[in-house]
Design a protein around this motif. Structure first.
Motif, PDB file in Angstrom:
ATOM      1  N   CYS A 453       0.866  -1.184   0.000  1.00  0.00           N
ATOM      2  CA  CYS A 453       0.000   0.000   0.000  1.00  0.00           C
ATOM      3  C   CYS A 453       0.904   1.235   0.000  1.00  0.00           C
ATOM      4  N   LEU A 454       0.835   1.983  -1.081  1.00  0.00           N
ATOM      5  CA  LEU A 454       1.680   3.157  -1.217  1.00  0.00           C
ATOM      6  C   LEU A 454       1.340   4.196  -0.159  1.00  0.00           C
ATOM      7  N   ARG A 455       0.051   4.357   0.144  1.00  0.00           N
ATOM      8  CA  ARG A 455      -0.348   5.330   1.165  1.00  0.00           C
ATOM      9  C   ARG A 455       0.243   4.957   2.527  1.00  0.00           C
ATOM     10  N   LYS A 456       0.214   3.662   2.825  1.00  0.00           N
ATOM     11  CA  LYS A 456       0.733   3.215   4.110  1.00  0.00           C
ATOM     12  C   LYS A 456       2.234   3.458   4.206  1.00  0.00           C
ATOM     13  N   VAL A 457       2.959   3.195   3.127  1.00  0.00           N
ATOM     14  CA  VAL A 457       4.404   3.427   3.111  1.00  0.00           C
ATOM     15  C   VAL A 457       4.701   4.903   3.373  1.00  0.00           C
ATOM     16  N   VAL A 458       3.964   5.788   2.693  1.00  0.00           N
ATOM     17  CA  VAL A 458       4.201   7.226   2.835  1.00  0.00           C
ATOM     18  C   VAL A 458       3.896   7.679   4.257  1.00  0.00           C
ATOM     19  N   GLU A 459       2.736   7.284   4.773  1.00  0.00           N
ATOM     20  CA  GLU A 459       2.328   7.763   6.093  1.00  0.00           C
ATOM     21  C   GLU A 459       3.219   7.201   7.198  1.00  0.00           C
ATOM     22  N   GLU A 460       3.600   5.913   7.085  1.00  0.00           N
ATOM     23  CA  GLU A 460       4.459   5.338   8.124  1.00  0.00           C
ATOM     24  C   GLU A 460       5.848   5.964   8.103  1.00  0.00           C
ATOM     25  N   THR A 461       6.364   6.234   6.903  1.00  0.00           N
ATOM     26  CA  THR A 461       7.686   6.855   6.812  1.00  0.00           C
ATOM     27  C   THR A 461       7.659   8.263   7.399  1.00  0.00           C
ATOM     28  N   MET A 462       6.597   9.010   7.103  1.00  0.00           N
ATOM     29  CA  MET A 462       6.473  10.358   7.652  1.00  0.00           C
ATOM     30  C   MET A 462       6.325  10.310   9.173  1.00  0.00           C
ATOM     31  N   THR A 463       5.599   9.322   9.678  1.00  0.00           N
ATOM     32  CA  THR A 463       5.406   9.200  11.120  1.00  0.00           C
ATOM     33  C   THR A 463       6.718   8.851  11.815  1.00  0.00           C
ATOM     34  N   LEU A 503      13.409  12.513   3.729  1.00  0.00           N
ATOM     35  CA  LEU A 503      12.743  13.144   4.871  1.00  0.00           C
ATOM     36  C   LEU A 503      13.726  13.372   6.023  1.00  0.00           C
ATOM     37  N   VAL A 504      14.628  12.422   6.248  1.00  0.00           N
ATOM     38  CA  VAL A 504      15.632  12.603   7.301  1.00  0.00           C
ATOM     39  C   VAL A 504      16.507  13.802   6.975  1.00  0.00           C
ATOM     40  N   ASN A 505      16.881  13.946   5.707  1.00  0.00           N
ATOM     41  CA  ASN A 505      17.656  15.117   5.303  1.00  0.00           C
ATOM     42  C   ASN A 505      16.874  16.397   5.534  1.00  0.00           C
ATOM     43  N   ALA A 506      15.577  16.367   5.196  1.00  0.00           N
ATOM     44  CA  ALA A 506      14.758  17.559   5.365  1.00  0.00           C
ATOM     45  C   ALA A 506      14.696  17.965   6.832  1.00  0.00           C
ATOM     46  N   VAL A 507      14.543  16.991   7.747  1.00  0.00           N
ATOM     47  CA  VAL A 507      14.512  17.302   9.178  1.00  0.00           C
ATOM     48  C   VAL A 507      15.868  17.837   9.634  1.00  0.00           C
ATOM     49  N   LYS A 508      16.955  17.225   9.131  1.00  0.00           N
ATOM     50  CA  LYS A 508      18.298  17.618   9.557  1.00  0.00           C
ATOM     51  C   LYS A 508      18.601  19.078   9.200  1.00  0.00           C
ATOM     52  N   PHE A 509      18.155  19.487   7.987  1.00  0.00           N
ATOM     53  CA  PHE A 509      18.546  20.805   7.493  1.00  0.00           C
ATOM     54  C   PHE A 509      17.422  21.837   7.587  1.00  0.00           C
ATOM     55  N   THR A 510      16.393  21.541   8.384  1.00  0.00           N
ATOM     56  CA  THR A 510      15.305  22.508   8.601  1.00  0.00           C
ATOM     57  C   THR A 510      15.248  22.830  10.091  1.00  0.00           C
ATOM     58  N   GLU A 511      15.477  24.095  10.447  1.00  0.00           N
ATOM     59  CA  GLU A 511      15.501  24.497  11.850  1.00  0.00           C
ATOM     60  C   GLU A 511      14.139  24.955  12.333  1.00  0.00           C
ATOM     61  N   HIS A 512      13.333  25.475  11.435  1.00  0.00           N
ATOM     62  CA  HIS A 512      11.986  25.921  11.828  1.00  0.00           C
ATOM     63  C   HIS A 512      11.118  25.931  10.578  1.00  0.00           C
ATOM     64  N   GLY A 513       9.798  25.865  10.824  1.00  0.00           N
ATOM     65  CA  GLY A 513       8.883  25.902   9.675  1.00  0.00           C
ATOM     66  C   GLY A 513       8.191  24.568   9.475  1.00  0.00           C
ATOM     67  N   TYR A 514       8.271  24.025   8.269  1.00  0.00           N
ATOM     68  CA  TYR A 514       7.460  22.848   7.945  1.00  0.00           C
ATOM     69  C   TYR A 514       8.214  21.917   6.997  1.00  0.00           C
ATOM     70  N   ILE A 515       7.706  20.681   6.932  1.00  0.00           N
ATOM     71  CA  ILE A 515       8.114  19.680   5.923  1.00  0.00           C
ATOM     72  C   ILE A 515       6.836  19.069   5.375  1.00  0.00           C
ATOM     73  N   LYS A 516       6.715  19.075   4.056  1.00  0.00           N
ATOM     74  CA  LYS A 516       5.481  18.615   3.425  1.00  0.00           C
ATOM     75  C   LYS A 516       5.820  17.563   2.377  1.00  0.00           C
ATOM     76  N   LEU A 517       5.076  16.446   2.447  1.00  0.00           N
ATOM     77  CA  LEU A 517       5.247  15.367   1.467  1.00  0.00           C
ATOM     78  C   LEU A 517       3.995  15.310   0.592  1.00  0.00           C
ATOM     79  N   ILE A 518       4.179  15.556  -0.703  1.00  0.00           N
ATOM     80  CA  ILE A 518       3.062  15.616  -1.658  1.00  0.00           C
ATOM     81  C   ILE A 518       3.179  14.418  -2.605  1.00  0.00           C
ATOM     82  N   VAL A 519       2.069  13.714  -2.797  1.00  0.00           N
ATOM     83  CA  VAL A 519       2.041  12.568  -3.715  1.00  0.00           C
ATOM     84  C   VAL A 519       0.909  12.778  -4.715  1.00  0.00           C
ATOM     85  N   THR A 520       1.240  12.742  -5.984  1.00  0.00           N
ATOM     86  CA  THR A 520       0.240  12.834  -7.058  1.00  0.00           C
ATOM     87  C   THR A 520       0.456  11.672  -8.015  1.00  0.00           C
TER      88      THR A 520
END
Length: 882
Positions: A453-463, A503-520
Motif C-alpha cells: 500500500c503506497l499510502r501506508k508506506v508514505v504515512e508510516e515513513t512520515m510518522t 525526509l531525514v535530510n529535510a529534518v536535519k537541514f530545517t531548523e523551523h517551519g514545515y516539511i510537506k510530502l506531496i504525492v500525485t
C-alpha cells in the motif's frame, strides 16, 4: 547527241556532284567532330598532368616525375611526354617512339599531323606563376586511319554509283532522275544533320540497290562515329576513376597490396614500404604469405588468410608480423577478391593496418578490468565480513538496551540507556547505508516486487521521522490525493528507503517551519500503469546553486569541512539517486539558499485496479475545523470534499456553540494558544502537534486525540467513530502496531538455540523469557546435532557463522538425518549478521525455513517463532492423519 546520252551524262554529272558533296561534307563533319574531341581530350589531359606534377616540379622530385612519365606512356594513346622546369630544362621524360627524331609542331591540328602525332604543350602554373611546362604527344594514327578509310570507302562508293548510273540509266532515265533527286535530298540532310540519315527505297533494281548502298554508307559512318565517341567517353571515365583510386591508395596510411589469384604481389602502395620497410621493386612477384607471417606460417591467422587466398573469399584477422628489421608489431589484415565485369576473380587485395597501439591499450584495459573486478570482489567480501563482525556485538548492545529500557530506572539511568540504544541504532543505519551503497556501486542490488500500500508506506515513513521533527517543533504535512489509487506492486521497501533518506535530510537541514510530502499520480489506462510523483518540500536552509549538481555524489555535502554544523556520511542522497535509477527515475532538486528546498521524483508502477473508495463516507455531515493553519487547510479541503462533508473553519473552540450551524464533529488543531474546551456541543477530535502526545487516546470526556502528521484514513476512522458509525474495512487499525504474543501451544514445544557467542544467547534468552522452561541453549553445532539424535526438538534457532561447523552445514546434516530416519523435519530459523539477499537465498537452499538478520528485532523473532510453531503443528497434524 541523243537525249538518252544527254540524260546519262547529265545524271552522271549530277550524281558525281552529289556524291562529291556528300563525301566531302561527311568527311569534313567526321574530321571536324573527331578533331574537336581530340583537342578537348588534350586540354583535359594537360590540366590533369599540370595538377598532378606541379608539386613534384616545385620540389624537383625527379623520382615521382619519372614514375609519373612512365605511368603516362603506359597509356597507348600517349607516345611521349616531357616535363620541364620554368627555365625549359628537362626534368623527366619518357617516349614509346623507336627513335628520338620526332620534331614537335605545337601549331598544327590533329588532322594536319604527318607523322600521326598530335603535339601538345602546356604551362604548369601556380597563382599565375609559371613553374614549368609539360610536352606530350597523342597518337592520332587511328583517327587518320579512320579518315583515310572513310575517304576510300566514299570514293569507292561514288565510283560504284557512277558506274551503275552509266550502265543502267539508258533504260531507266526517268526513274534514275527521280531516284537521284531523292539521293540529293538525302545528301542534303546528311550534310546538315550528319551520318545516320537514310533515303527511302522502293523496288529492287539497280537504282534501289545504289540507294541502299548509300543508306548503308550513312549508317556505317554513324556507327563508326558512335563507337569512336563511346570509346573516348569510356576511356575518359576510366582514366578519371583510375586516377582517383590511385591517389586514394597511394595516400592511404594503411598498407595496401594487390596480388594475383595465387597470392603473388603485383603492386603495393607507399604506406606498405613505411610499415614493413620493403621497397616495391624488391617484392614484386613474390608470395605474400611468407612476407606477412615469416616464421608464423602455422598460426591460426596464417591459416585463415591462406584459406581466403585459396577460396578467393573475404577474411579479416589480427596477427603479429615482423618488419624488414625483424621488429614485431600487431596488425589487422583484411583480404578480399577483386572481380571483373563478368564476376570472375582476377586479383586479391590486402589491407594491413598497424594496430600495435590499440593492442597495447586493449591489453592494459583487460588487466585494469581484472584488477578492478578483483578489487570489487575484495571490497564486497570485506564489507560483508565487517557487517557480520559489527552486527554481532550490536545484537547484544541493542538487545540488552531494549530489555534494560523495560526495567525500572531513574531518570538519569533512563537517559543513559536511551543514548546507548539510539547510538547503536544510528550505527546500524550507517552500516546499512554503506552496504547499500556498496551493492549499488557493484550493481548487485535489484528491486523485489511485491504488493504493498503506497499510502501506508508514505504515512508510516512520515510518522517515523515525526519524533525527530518534534524536537525542532517542525510542522509535518502529508498531502495525498484522496482519489489516488495507492494499491501498488513493486519494491515498497526501497521506496520507503528513498522517502526516509529524503525526509531525514529535510529534518536535519530545517531548523523551523514545515516539511510537506506531496504525492500525485497520472494514470495511463491504455498502458495499464500509473506514474506516481513524490515531492518533499521544506523551509530549511536550502542549497547554494553551485552545489546542487554535485549534492547527489557519494560522500558529498554542502559543507564538507570537519567543523560543519550538520553531521553525516554524505551517502543518503547518493543512495537515493542510485535506487531511483533502479526504478528508472531521477531525483530532481529545486532549491534556493535560505529559502528551502524541493526534492521530487517520479516512478512508474503497474495499475492494479480500483481502490476500496472512501468517497461519500461523510455525506452531508457538518464538520468544524478549529485553528487550522494554511498548510493544512488545502489538505482538509481535498479530504472532506472527497468525503462529501461540509466544513467550516473557526478560530477558537467557543465558536462551535455560538453559531447557528449544528456541527456533527469538531476537529481542533491544538497549540500553545488553543487547547481543548472543557465542554462542547458535539464530539471533539484533538490534533496534537507531535506524536509524543500519546496518540491515539480517548479521555473520560470522550475527546479523541490524534497527532500530526495527519493521516487520511486515521482521521476518517476517528471521525466515523465520533459519529458512532461503523468504520469502513480499510480503516481498521493494522495489527502491525501491536507486539505479537506467543500462542499457548508453542509453550509445549521444545526449542533449541545454538550460538557460539554468549551474549547473543543471552539476548535471545531475555527476549524469550516467557518460554524459558522449554528452551535449551547450546554453543556449537555438534552439541545441537547430538541433542537432536538423542531427543529430536521441534524448533531450532541457529547462528549461521560458527567455528568448526556453521549453521548451513548443521541444517544440511539435520535434514539428511531426518530423511534417513523418517523423522518429521524440525522448523529451523537461521540467525546471521550477514544481511544480503544472497545470504537469505543460501539459507533457504540449505534447508532453513526462515532467516533473521542481526541485530535481532524482538518482534521479528516472535513472528518467526509463531510461524515456525504453526508450520510444525500443521506438519505433525497432516502426518498423524496419513
Amino acid at each position: 547527241m541523243s537525249f538518252r546520252l544527254k540524260t546519262i551524262i547529265g545524271i552522271a554529272l549530277i550524281e558525281l556532284v552529289l556524291l562529291a558533296i556528300l563525301v566531302f561534307s561527311g568527311l569534313n563533319w567526321l574530321r571536324g567532330s573527331n578533331e574537336q574531341q581530340i583537342e578537348l581530350d588534350g586540354e583535359l589531359l594537360s590540366s590533369t598532368f599540370a595538377i598532378a606534377t606541379r608539386d613534384a616540379i616545385i620540389s624537383t622530385d625527379l623520382a615521382n616525375l619519372n614514375a609519373f612519365t612512365q605511368d603516362a606512356i603506359a597509356n597507348k594513346n600517349i607516345v611521349y611526354i616531357n616535363v620541364k622546369n620554368d627555365e625549359g630544362r628537362l626534368l623527366a621524360g619518357a617516349s614509346s617512339l623507336p627513335d628520338d627524331k620526332h620534331t614537335p609542331n605545337y601549331d598544327q591540328r590533329p588532322s594536319e599531323s604527318e607523322d600521326d602525332i598530335y603535339d601538345i604543350r602546356t604551362d604548369v602554373v601556380i597563382d599565375e606563376w609559371k613553374v614549368g611546362e609539360i610536352e606530350f604527344g597523342l597518337n592520332v594514327s587511328s583517327f587518320n586511319a579512320l579518315l583515310y578509310n572513310a575517304q576510300k570507302y566514299a570514293v569507292a562508293i561514288a565510283a560504284l554509283e557512277i558506274v551503275l548510273v552509266a550502265l543502267f540509266s539508258l533504260a531507266f532515265g526517268s526513274l534514275l532522275t527521280k531516284q537521284l533527286l531523292k539521293l540529293q535530298t538525302g545528301a542534303k540532310r546528311i550534310s546538315e544533320n550528319g551520318p545516320g540519315d537514310t533515303v527511302p527505297v522502293k523496288g529492287n533494281d539497280e537504282v534501289a540497290q545504289v540507294t541502299r548502298a548509300f543508306n548503308d554508307m550513312s549508317i556505317a559512318l554513324d556507327h563508326s562515329y558512335t563507337e569512336i565517341s563511346h570509346e573516348k567517353n569510356r576511356y575518359k571515365v576510366l582514366a578519371d576513376q583510375n586516377m582517383m583510386l590511385a591517389e586514394i591508395v597511394e595516400q592511404s596510411h594503411e598498407a595496401i597490396l594487390v596480388t594475383n589469384k595465387e597470392g603473388k604481389i603485383q603492386r603495393v602502395n607507399h604506406a606498405f614500404s613505411e610499415i614493413f620497410g620493403y621497397k616495391e621493386e624488391g617484392i614484386l612477384d613474390k608470395r605474400i604469405m611468407p612476407l606477412l607471417f615469416r616464421q608464423s606460417m602455422d598460426t591460426s591467422p596464417a591459416h585463415c588468410i591462406s584459406d581466403a587466398i585459396e577460396n578467393a573469399s573475404i577474411a579479416m584477422v589480427k596477427a603479429q608480423c615482423l618488419n624488414h628489421e625483424n621488429v614485431a608489431f600487431w596488425t589487422e589484415i583484411t583480404v578480399f577478391p577483386i572481380k571483373n565485369y563478368s564476376g570472375t576473380v582476377e586479383r586479391l587485395a590486402f589491407i594491413v593496418r598497424d594496430v600495435t597501439d590499440n593492442h597495447e591499450f586493449e591489453t592494459k584495459l583487460k588487466e585494469a578490468v581484472t584488477r578492478a573486478e578483483s578489487a570489487t570482489k575484495a571490497k564486497s567480501e570485506f564489507l560483508a565480513n565487517m557487517s557480520h563482525e559489527i552486527r554481532t556485538p550490536m545484537n547484544g548492545i541493542i538487545g540488552m538496551s531494549d530489555m534494560l529500557q523495560e526495567t525500572p530506572l531513574n531518570r538519569e539511568q533512563q537517559g543513559f540507556t536511551d543514548i546507548i540504544n539510539s547510538s547503536a541504532r544510528d550505527l546500524l543505519y550507517l552500516l546499512n547505508d554503506i552496504l547499500d551503497f556498496s551493492k549499488l556501486e557493484a550493481q548487485k542490488l535489484s528491486l523485489q516486487e511485491e504488493y504493498f500500500c503506497l499510502r501506508k508506506v508514505v504515512e508510516e515513513t512520515m510518522t517515523m521521522i515525526s519524533i525527530d521533527a518534534a524536537k525542532k517543533d517542525l510542522m509535518l504535512a502529508i498531502d495525498i490525493d484522496p482519489a489516488l489509487k495507492t494499491e501498488a506492486y513493486g519494491d515498497g521497501f526501497r521506496l520507503r528507503q528513498i522517502l526516509n533518506n529524503l525526509l531525514v535530510n529535510a529534518v536535519k537541514f530545517t531548523e523551523h517551519g514545515y516539511i510537506k510530502l506531496i504525492v500525485t499520480g497520472s494514470e495511463d489506462l491504455a498502458k495499464n500503469r500509473v506514474d506516481y510523483t513524490f515531492c518533499i518540500e521544506d523551509s530549511g536552509i536550502g542549497i547554494p546553486e553551485s552545489k546542487i549538481n554535485n549534492i547527489t555524489n557519494a560522500f558529498q555535502q554542502v559543507d564538507g569541512t570537519t567543523s560543519r554544523r550538520y553531521e553525516g556520511t554524505g551517502l543518503g542522497l547518493a543512495i537515493t539517486q542510485r535506487l531511483l535509477t533502479l526504478f528508472n527515475g531521477t531525483l530532481h532538486i529545486e532549491s534556493k539558499e535560505n529559502h528551502g528546498s524541493q526534492f521530487w521524483f517520479t516512478i512508474r508502477l503497474p495499475l492494479l485496479g480500483e481502490n476500496r473508495s472512501t468517497k461519500f463516507a461523510l455525506d452531508g455531515k457538518n464538520i468544524a475545523i478549529i485553528n487550522a493553519d494554511p498548510l493544512h487547510r488545502a489538505i482538509f479541503n481535498r479530504y472532506f470534499a472527497h468525503w462529501c462533508a461540509n466544513i467550516q473553519y473557526l478560530n477558537n473552540p467557543e465558536s462551535v456553540s455560538k453559531g447557528q450551524t449544528r456541527y456533527d464533529v469538531a476537529i481542533v488543531l491544538l497549540s500553545n494558544n488553543v487547547s481543548l474546551p472543557p465542554s462542547i456541543t458535539c464530539p471533539v477530535i484533538g490534533v496534537t502537534p507531535h506524536i509524543d502526545d500519546r496518540t491515539p487516546h480517548t479521555d473520560d470526556a470522550g475527546i479523541t486525540l490524534i497527532s500530526k502528521p495527519i493521516r487520511m484514513h486515521v482521521l476518517l476512522r476517528e471521525v466515523l467513530h465520533a459519529l458512532n458509525q461503523k468504520p469502513l474495512p480499510m480503516l481498521e487499525p493494522s495489527s502491525d502496531s501491536y507486539r505479537p504474543r506467543f500462542p499457548d501451544k508453542i509453550k509445549k514445544m521444545s526449542i533449541v538455540v545454538v550460538d557460539d557467542i554468549s551474549y547473543n544467547r543471552e539476548v535471545i534468552r531475555v527476549y524469550l523469557s516467557e518460554l524459558e522452561p522449554n528452551i535449551q541453549f547450546l554453543s556449537n553445532a555438534q552439541q545441537a546435532f547430538d541433542q537432536y539424535k538423542h531427543r529430536p526438538f521441534d524448533i531450532l534457532l541457529t547462528d549461521v557463522s560458527m567455528p568448526d561447523r556453521d549453521g548451513y552445514e548443521l541444517t544440511q546434516q539435520l535434514r539428511r538425518y531426518e530423511h534417513e530416519h523418517q523423522i518429521p523435519p524440525a522448523s529451523i530459523v537461521g540467525l546471521s549478521a550477514h544481511a544480503g539477499r544472497q545470504d537469505f537465498n543460501r539459507a533457504i537452499e540449505a534447508g532453513m525455513d526462515s532467516y533473521l538478520t542481526k541485530p535481532i528485532v524482538r518482534e521479528d523473532l516472535t513472528e518467526a517463532l509463531i510461524k515456525a510453531c504453526r508450520a510444525r503443528q500443521a506438519f505433525l497434524a497432516n502426518n498423524a492423519q496419513s
